[in-house]
Design an enzyme around this catalytic site. Structure first.
Site, short mmCIF file in Angstrom:
data_model
loop_
_atom_site.label_atom_id
_atom_site.label_comp_id
_atom_site.label_asym_id
_atom_site.label_seq_id
_atom_site.Cartn_x
_atom_site.Cartn_y
_atom_site.Cartn_z
N HIS A 44 80.48 87.79 63.87
CA HIS A 44 81.85 88.06 64.33
C HIS A 44 82.77 88.34 63.15
O HIS A 44 83.52 89.32 63.14
CB HIS A 44 82.34 86.84 65.12
CG HIS A 44 83.76 86.92 65.54
ND1 HIS A 44 84.77 86.31 64.83
CD2 HIS A 44 84.35 87.58 66.56
CE1 HIS A 44 85.92 86.58 65.42
NE2 HIS A 44 85.70 87.35 66.47
N ARG A 95 78.55 90.36 82.29
CA ARG A 95 79.24 90.73 81.05
C ARG A 95 80.53 91.47 81.34
O ARG A 95 80.60 92.26 82.27
CB ARG A 95 78.35 91.66 80.22
CG ARG A 95 77.09 91.03 79.72
CD ARG A 95 76.06 92.07 79.33
NE ARG A 95 74.82 91.46 78.92
CZ ARG A 95 74.55 91.10 77.66
NH1 ARG A 95 75.41 91.33 76.71
NH2 ARG A 95 73.41 90.53 77.38
N TYR A 120 106.35 121.66 55.50
CA TYR A 120 105.69 120.62 54.71
C TYR A 120 106.17 119.24 55.11
O TYR A 120 107.22 119.08 55.75
CB TYR A 120 105.93 120.83 53.21
CG TYR A 120 107.35 120.54 52.76
CD1 TYR A 120 107.70 119.25 52.34
CD2 TYR A 120 108.32 121.52 52.77
CE1 TYR A 120 109.00 118.98 51.94
CE2 TYR A 120 109.61 121.25 52.36
CZ TYR A 120 109.96 119.98 51.96
OH TYR A 120 111.23 119.69 51.57
N SER A 180 115.53 119.78 53.80
CA SER A 180 114.59 118.67 53.68
C SER A 180 115.14 117.52 54.53
O SER A 180 116.20 116.96 54.21
CB SER A 180 114.50 118.29 52.20
OG SER A 180 113.68 117.18 52.05
N MET A 209 86.51 89.01 75.48
CA MET A 209 86.38 88.54 76.87
C MET A 209 85.01 87.89 77.04
O MET A 209 84.24 87.79 76.11
CB MET A 209 86.59 89.71 77.82
CG MET A 209 88.04 90.16 77.81
SD MET A 209 88.28 91.57 78.87
CE MET A 209 87.23 92.77 78.13
N CYS A 247 111.18 114.42 54.22
CA CYS A 247 110.84 113.54 53.10
C CYS A 247 111.20 112.09 53.40
O CYS A 247 111.09 111.23 52.54
CB CYS A 247 111.51 114.02 51.82
SG CYS A 247 113.30 113.92 51.89
N GLY A 256 84.15 90.64 71.48
CA GLY A 256 84.24 89.19 71.59
C GLY A 256 85.49 88.67 72.27
O GLY A 256 85.73 87.47 72.31
N LYS A 302 81.28 99.57 78.35
CA LYS A 302 79.90 99.08 78.39
C LYS A 302 79.20 99.54 79.67
O LYS A 302 78.07 100.02 79.64
CB LYS A 302 79.93 97.54 78.32
CG LYS A 302 78.59 96.92 78.06
CD LYS A 302 78.69 95.41 77.97
CE LYS A 302 79.41 94.96 76.72
NZ LYS A 302 79.66 93.51 76.70
N ARG A 343 77.44 101.45 71.71
CA ARG A 343 78.82 101.93 71.67
C ARG A 343 79.02 102.62 70.32
O ARG A 343 78.19 102.44 69.40
CB ARG A 343 79.80 100.78 71.82
CG ARG A 343 79.64 99.73 70.77
CD ARG A 343 80.51 98.52 71.01
NE ARG A 343 80.19 97.49 70.06
CZ ARG A 343 80.42 96.21 70.23
NH1 ARG A 343 80.97 95.77 71.34
NH2 ARG A 343 80.12 95.34 69.31
C1 PEP Z 1 116.01 109.73 53.82
O1 PEP Z 1 117.16 109.39 54.12
O2 PEP Z 1 115.12 109.93 54.67
C2 PEP Z 1 115.65 109.90 52.42
C3 PEP Z 1 114.49 110.41 52.07
O3 PEP Z 1 116.52 109.41 51.51
P1 PEP Z 1 116.60 107.86 51.09
O4 PEP Z 1 115.47 107.14 51.76
O5 PEP Z 1 116.51 107.87 49.61
O6 PEP Z 1 117.94 107.50 51.60
#
Ligand code: PEP
Ligand code: MG
Length: 922
Positions: free
Chosen positions: A459, A96, A899, A811, A107, A879, A105, A25, A342
């Site tokens: 609020h 303020r 990915y 993966s 303080m 994954c 809100g 502020k 702000r």
């Molecule tokens: C993992 O272990 O990250 C995975 C994707 O397999 P799960 O969660 O099925 O064990």
């Protein structure tokens, strides 16, 4: 303490970019002043002064500060032509808070400071308005009493209610000058009674107390809780600044007003000034939601010149800040002041729309359009709305203050909301007349918020929008009775525990639960994510096991399936009995029989996934969990068996009885009863069930593992029971061949879980190759596929070079890899010691939520480097759940992954996070 440090800065001098030193502020007031906006004169005391002050054991202001404050006050006197403490023409100021991070809100702020019996008379003389003077005075006494002297609001509220009642006043504006004078007198007594001291009348004493009170509020529970909840670390904000600002008055008659506005609509993003104002009122009336304000459009009618100036102010703010602004203004007798501005907190729908439109208007570029949106917030756009096919009549209509819909049981105070919501896990809706900052814990626990008073900038509305929770504000048809824990609405009512539904998009309130439906992507979100994809290097795939999941993930922009967990396909009423048969089979032939029945089902599963995702890759993971997970629990089986044995005894009894009665030529009726009993409890059937259950129990015991997560699962299972993996591989390749035949382009990928040595992969690969050749022959054409491995075992990382010789892709299963790296079993860790580890700072985050870059990440980097040293084009992704977490995605980008794969609703988040990662990478 460094006494030479400059702690006090006039608005003309402070560095408008230094939020850390001057607070958001304060820095803004300096910047606004310096870009020529009409800001009331003032100065800032730095956050560094706050930290110095709080660091002293007895809370002493840093040396010299009050001298600097005096100097600045004299400058204010010069600029305004008024005198601080001057009974003729008194200068009044607001004090303020404001830290580097906005904490709405949380303080304290004190207004009208400098008032006492003498200056009050000066105000009355100068304005010729006694009512105005007493009103300002009573407000000041209450606020100062509460904030600086710790007097409870209730004591003031009680006196004020009594005066209103005696004056038959419905609203504050109905009170006369005499009523307000009496209010002030009573309030002075309230303070004297509560503190044992007269109310401080010396303006400089007031100022010093107020400065300290604001500093103290940084360490107050409310502020500390807020920082914890929103993960505001000392690096982000440390200490609050104090802003001392000349008071301007919006309550000096009908040519005065006060309001708050957003340069664009914070709920929809519409490019139109959005806000509310109250004529003849002070700012706190708008923010606290005590009077329901008017929409800003009305200003054009009531004060056209001011409306024009406000539009100009809006343009100036946006073209300077390149961001939607949330600003406060006051009109004092035809003069427009901007009190603060702000960056506007908006819901995600509005953030996305404004990103697109501001880019089109040339206010920002695409990079800025992407970077101003927090990836995590995109999940809000997938919020549910009420099922439009369900017809229901609303019982009340309020303001649509924060979109989304929610049902839950009504609760009438924040503590109950916390108790029932957080502690008992119930879905609750917090229902209040209006909310205050001290209700914040109730917001966290609630699904939605309903208030009977206040506007869209009250609020409740602001906080709910920030949290992405639905809110209906100012539903005036509802009267809330907190003591009785019920609310009346028209002829009906609802009590604590009754289910209600809110629609924050329309402002409607319903009794009972109404189902919700998935929302759609807005065209703006599609555009934004298109921009994101264009700059991101990481591709975003989804973890999806069913065609429905896959379809949804695809509609969210997933460009393939990175993980289909096949075990989830086994857990289905139709399949489970077959899976169980396969597991308990005593001979390979029996097992094969069950597998032969599973094959067409799995083939259909895979074919559907391929079709939905065509022509993108679909990565199917062969069975992972230990097979005993599909069998019933040992204790349940034991109990069932003992019940069955009792039943068997009875069944035998019935048979004997039936035989005896048969001999005695019992009456037809009796024979019929016995026959029925025998049909129901046929001893032969019972014996057969017992035998099956006993076999199952033997199998359960045989498959028992002390530590199943480290036991007979994943590829180990696939090697000891190869026919299971063979069935799955056949199903995958046949499904792909069928699709190819039907002209559907597919990219099947087979991945093997829990691998720790290349020999395992080679073993699986041999039967994959055999089946591939068989399928090719049967369908007349080979299908192409990729063969890869999960990396979720520490040894797999360390042996990445040799695994890369067998695998076309890696993966990372970071769920298991995190367990394995820490040697923490996730469930035990999360239930037992992780919260303590996080609280005490031993571990900054839960490593199952936020990828542990230093440990798990290091292993991942090694594996990527070693793997690619053997196979430079090795395709690598993640994954585990971390694949949908923005900070982890940034790491994956940096580590060179190709990915990320995450659950469907995280796909938009991951797409934006992948773009952020690319834009922010060095
Ligand atoms: C993992 O272990 O990250 C995975 C994707 O397999 P799960 O969660 O099925 O064990
Ligand atoms: Mg795993």
């Amino acid at each position: 303490m460094n006494t030479t440090t400059k702690h006090v800065f006039a608005f003309e001098d402070g560095d408008g970019k230094n939020k850390h030193l001057l607070g958001g502020k304060g820095a803004n007031l300096c910047e606004m002043t310096q870009i020529g906006l009409n800001v009331p004169p003032g100065f800032v005391i730095s956050t560094a002064a706050c930290l110095d002050y709080l660091a002293t054991p007895d809370h002493t202001l840093p040396a010299g500060i009050m001298d600097d404050v005096h100097t600045q006050m004299r400058a204010l006197e010069q600029k305004t032509g008024k005198g601080f403490g001057d009974s003729e023409n008194p200068l009044l100021v607001s004090v303020r808070s404001g830290s580097a991070m906005s904490m709405p809100g949380m303080m304290d702020t004190i207004l009208n400071l400098g008032l006492n019996e003498q200056t009050l008379q000066g105000v009355i003389r100068a304005t010729g308005d006694a009512r105005f003077g007493y009103d300002a005075y009573r407000r000041f006494i209450q606020l100062f009493g509460k904030v600086a002297l710790g007097v409870h609001d209730e004591a003031f509220d009680k006196e004020f209610a009594a005066i209103k009642e005696a004056a038959h006043a419905k609203q504050d504006v109905d009170l006369s000058a005499t009523d307000l004078k009496e209010t002030a007198e009573r309030f002075l007594k309230v303070v004297q009674n509560a503190t044992g001291r007269p109310f401080p009348s010396d303006p400089y004493e007031q100022l010093e107390i107020a400065i300290k009170a604001v500093f103290n509020s940084w360490g107050g529970k409310r502020a500390v809780d807020y920082r914890k909840q929103f993960h505001i670390t000392p690096e982000m904000a440390n200490g609050t600044a104090v802003n001392v600002v000349t008071m301007v008055f919006g309550n000096r008659g009908d040519d005065s007003a006060t309001g708050v506005a957003f340069t664009r609509n914070p709920a929809s993003g519409e490019n139109k000034l959005y806000g509310e104002y109250l004529v003849n009122a002070q700012g706190e009336d708008v923010v606290a939601g005590i009077r329901t304000p008017k929409p800003i459009d009305r200003l054009k009618v009531e004060m056209p010149e001011m409306a024009k100036q406000l539009d100009e102010l809006r343009d100036k703010l946006e073209s300077h800040y390149h961001e939607v602004q949330d600003f406060e203004f006051t009109i004092e007798q035809g003069q427009l002041y901007c009190l603060q501005t702000r960056n506007g907190k908006m819901n995600t729908v509005a953030m996305v729309r404004t990103s697109i439109e501001m880019e089109q208007e040339g206010l920002i570029n695409k990079q800025q359009a992407l970077l101003r949106i927090a990836p995590d917030s995109l999940e809000q756009m997938l919020f549910p709305r009420l099922d439009p096919t369900v017809k229901a009549d609303a019982v009340a209509q309020g303001l649509p203050a924060s979109p989304g819909a929610a049902s839950g049981i009504a609760v009438f105070d924040a503590d109950r909301a916390e108790q029932l919501g957080h502690e008992q896990g119930l879905k609750v809706i917090l229902v209040r007349e209006e909310t205050k900052p001290e209700d914040i814990h109730g917001f966290f626990a609630a699904e939605g918020i309903l208030t009977s008073r206040g506007g869209k900038t009250s609020h409740a509305a602001v906080v709910a929008r920030g949290m992405g929770k639905p809110c209906v504000a100012g539903a005036e048809g509802i009267s809330v009775d907190v003591d009785r824990r019920e609310a009346r609405v028209g002829l009906t009512s609802f009590k604590e525990g009754d289910v209600i539904t809110l629609d924050g998009t329309t402002g409607k309130v319903y009794l009972g639960a109404i189902p919700t439906v998935e929302p759609d992507f807005t065209p703006e979100l599609n555009t934004l994510l298109g921009w994101a994809d264009a700059v991101a290097r990481l591709k975003v795939l989804a973890n999806a096991d069913t065609p429905d999941d896959a379809r949804r993930a695809r509609s969210y922009g997933a460009v393939g399936i990175g993980l289909a967990r096949t075990e989830r396909m086994f857990n289905d009423v139709e399949r489970l009995p077959i899976v169980i048969e396969m597991i308990v089979a005593e001979t390979p032939e029996k097992r094969q029989e069950a597998l032969d029945r599973l094959l067409p089902l799995q083939r259909k599963d895979f074919r559907e996934l391929f079709e939905v995702m065509s022509p993108n890759p679909v990565t199917i993971r062969l069975l992972d969990p230990p097979i005993h997970e599909f069998l019933p629990d040992e204790h349940v089986l034991e109990r069932e068996l003992s019940e069955l044995r009792v039943l068997a005894q009875n069944a035998r009894g019935v048979t004997v009885l039936a035989g005896a009665m048969g001999l005695l030529h019992a009456s037809d009726a009796l024979r019929h009863e016995v026959d029925t009993a025998r049909r129901h409890i046929d001893p032969a059937v019972v014996e057969e069930v017992i035998a099956k259950k006993e076999a199952m129990l033997r199998k359960v015991r045989a498959l028992y593992e002390t530590n199943p997560m480290l036991g007979h699962r994943g590829v180990r299972l696939g090697i000891t029971f190869p026919e299971i993996y063979q069935m799955q591989v056949r199903a995958i390749l046949e499904a792909a061949a069928e699709c190819a035949k039907a002209g559907i382009q597919v990219k099947p990928q087979i991945k093997v879980p829990q691998v720790c040595t290349a020999a395992e992969l080679r073993k699986v690969k041999t039967f994959v190759d055999t089946i591939h050749a068989e399928v090719a022959e049967r369908y007349g054409k080979p299908v192409s596929f990729k063969f890869g491995t999960m990396i979720e075992v520490v040894r797999a990382c360390l042996r990445a070079e040799s695994l890369a010789e067998e695998a076309e892709f890696f993966s990372f299963g970071t769920n298991d890899l995190t367990q394995a790296t820490f040697s923490f079993s996730r469930e035990d860790a999360e239930n037992k010691f992780l919260p303590l580890y996080n609280q005490s700072g031993i571990l900054q985050d839960n490593p199952f939520d936020v990828l542990d870059v230093k440990g798990v990440g290091k292993l991942m980097k090694l594996a990527v480097d070693w793997g690619r040293s053997v196979k430079p084009d090795l395709h690598v992704g993640i994954c585990g759940e971390h694949g949908g977490h923005p900070a982890s995605i940034a790491f994956c980008h940096e580590a060179g992954l190709d990915y990320v794969s995450c659950s469907g609703p995280r796909v938009p988040v991951a797409r934006l996070a992948a773009a952020h990662a690319a834009l922010l990478a060095d």
